[in-house]
Design an enzyme around this catalytic site. Structure first.
Site, PDB file in Angstrom:
ATOM      1  N   ASP A  39       0.788  -1.310   0.185  1.00  0.00           N
ATOM      2  CA  ASP A  39       0.040  -0.105   0.053  1.00  0.00           C
ATOM      3  C   ASP A  39       0.857   1.228  -0.103  1.00  0.00           C
ATOM      4  O   ASP A  39       1.694   1.348   1.000  1.00  0.00           O
ATOM      5  CB  ASP A  39      -0.781  -0.030   1.050  1.00  0.00           C
ATOM      6  CG  ASP A  39      -2.061   1.162   1.241  1.00  0.00           C
ATOM      7  OD1 ASP A  39      -1.734   2.136   0.973  1.00  0.00           O
ATOM      8  OD2 ASP A  39      -3.052   0.506   1.425  1.00  0.00           O
ATOM      9  N   ILE A  40       0.739   2.090  -0.900  1.00  0.00           N
ATOM     10  CA  ILE A  40       1.545   3.563  -0.863  1.00  0.00           C
ATOM     11  C   ILE A  40       1.250   4.375   0.208  1.00  0.00           C
ATOM     12  O   ILE A  40       1.799   5.266   0.565  1.00  0.00           O
ATOM     13  CB  ILE A  40       1.366   4.062  -2.402  1.00  0.00           C
ATOM     14  CG1 ILE A  40      -0.316   4.733  -2.716  1.00  0.00           C
ATOM     15  CG2 ILE A  40       1.791   3.166  -3.520  1.00  0.00           C
ATOM     16  CD1 ILE A  40      -0.227   5.525  -3.710  1.00  0.00           C
ATOM     17  N   ASN A  97     -12.979  -3.680   3.857  1.00  0.00           N
ATOM     18  CA  ASN A  97     -14.168  -2.821   3.861  1.00  0.00           C
ATOM     19  C   ASN A  97     -15.219  -3.037   2.761  1.00  0.00           C
ATOM     20  O   ASN A  97     -14.794  -3.306   1.793  1.00  0.00           O
ATOM     21  CB  ASN A  97     -13.560  -1.601   3.846  1.00  0.00           C
ATOM     22  CG  ASN A  97     -12.479  -1.288   5.038  1.00  0.00           C
ATOM     23  OD1 ASN A  97     -12.955  -1.491   5.998  1.00  0.00           O
ATOM     24  ND2 ASN A  97     -11.465  -0.559   4.634  1.00  0.00           N
ATOM     25  N   GLU A 105     -13.066   2.502   0.111  1.00  0.00           N
ATOM     26  CA  GLU A 105     -12.786   3.573  -1.188  1.00  0.00           C
ATOM     27  C   GLU A 105     -12.665   3.099  -2.510  1.00  0.00           C
ATOM     28  O   GLU A 105     -12.635   4.125  -3.323  1.00  0.00           O
ATOM     29  CB  GLU A 105     -11.704   4.419  -0.507  1.00  0.00           C
ATOM     30  CG  GLU A 105     -12.007   4.964   0.698  1.00  0.00           C
ATOM     31  CD  GLU A 105     -10.753   5.795   1.236  1.00  0.00           C
ATOM     32  OE1 GLU A 105      -9.606   5.631   0.836  1.00  0.00           O
ATOM     33  OE2 GLU A 105     -10.801   6.486   2.227  1.00  0.00           O
ATOM     34  N   VAL A 106     -12.536   1.764  -2.949  1.00  0.00           N
ATOM     35  CA  VAL A 106     -12.022   1.577  -4.130  1.00  0.00           C
ATOM     36  C   VAL A 106     -13.085   0.395  -4.408  1.00  0.00           C
ATOM     37  O   VAL A 106     -13.132  -0.678  -3.731  1.00  0.00           O
ATOM     38  CB  VAL A 106     -10.542   0.849  -4.373  1.00  0.00           C
ATOM     39  CG1 VAL A 106     -10.451   0.530  -5.705  1.00  0.00           C
ATOM     40  CG2 VAL A 106      -9.542   1.978  -3.865  1.00  0.00           C
ATOM     41  N   HIS A 110     -10.725  -5.833  -2.208  1.00  0.00           N
ATOM     42  CA  HIS A 110      -9.231  -5.917  -1.602  1.00  0.00           C
ATOM     43  C   HIS A 110      -9.067  -6.195  -0.106  1.00  0.00           C
ATOM     44  O   HIS A 110     -10.003  -5.916   0.589  1.00  0.00           O
ATOM     45  CB  HIS A 110      -8.429  -4.695  -1.865  1.00  0.00           C
ATOM     46  CG  HIS A 110      -8.917  -3.249  -1.532  1.00  0.00           C
ATOM     47  ND1 HIS A 110     -10.239  -2.942  -1.916  1.00  0.00           N
ATOM     48  CD2 HIS A 110      -8.733  -2.474  -0.452  1.00  0.00           C
ATOM     49  CE1 HIS A 110     -10.602  -1.926  -1.407  1.00  0.00           C
ATOM     50  NE2 HIS A 110      -9.658  -1.544  -0.331  1.00  0.00           N
ATOM     51  N   HIS A 112      -6.777  -5.865   3.183  1.00  0.00           N
ATOM     52  CA  HIS A 112      -5.566  -5.295   3.627  1.00  0.00           C
ATOM     53  C   HIS A 112      -5.060  -6.162   4.648  1.00  0.00           C
ATOM     54  O   HIS A 112      -5.707  -6.689   5.676  1.00  0.00           O
ATOM     55  CB  HIS A 112      -5.919  -3.906   4.592  1.00  0.00           C
ATOM     56  CG  HIS A 112      -6.735  -2.812   3.564  1.00  0.00           C
ATOM     57  ND1 HIS A 112      -5.839  -1.842   3.431  1.00  0.00           N
ATOM     58  CD2 HIS A 112      -7.932  -2.606   3.323  1.00  0.00           C
ATOM     59  CE1 HIS A 112      -6.762  -0.984   2.737  1.00  0.00           C
ATOM     60  NE2 HIS A 112      -7.911  -1.462   2.680  1.00  0.00           N
TER      61      HIS A 112
END
Length: 125
Positions: A39-40, A97, A105-106, A110, A112
């Site tokens: 993750d950036i 999420n 948010e995306v 995904h 984490h």
């Protein structure tokens, strides 16, 4: 901005672009079902995102529409990334999420993977 998980998959989301190689990422792991990268905007010493290669908006979408092979492959990839990152013995946290209340948010499923340090309480208020 959070995601409305009832909307169709958006093939122009950032993770779809990463999967297509249009946006660079620092790869951690890849197989036929999954892609993992750092993750950036890391929220822990180790913060890796694991995404399925299929077009799924959320965990709900994935668990409803993905094949048994895709589901097994993705879940195994998450475990492999944790093991390969030496996170099993000290411990780690997984977070997926789903929707507005969770702050997704995306619009691409995904997970984490957080670790490498004590992570504190599960939910901060």
């Amino acid at each position: 901005m959070t995601v409305d998980v009832t909307k169709p998959y958006d093939p122009d989301n950032i993770f779809a672009k990463i999967l297509r190689g249009e946006i660079p990422s620092k790869k951690v792991y890849e197989d036929e079902w999954s892609y993992a990268f750092y993750d950036i905007n890391a929220q822990a010493k180790t913060h890796i995102l694991i995404v399925p290669k299929g077009a799924y908006v959320s965990w709900d979408d994935f668990s409803t529409k993905a094949s048994a092979e895709e589901i097994a492959g993705f879940v195994r990839a998450v475990g492999k990334v944790a093991r390969d990152s030496d996170l099993v013995e000290p411990g780690y946290r997984l977070l997926a999420n789903v929707g507005h209340h969770a702050g997704q948010e995306v619009p691409h499923l995904h997970v984490h993977l957080f670790g490498g340090e004590p992570l504190g309480p599960m939910i901060a208020r």
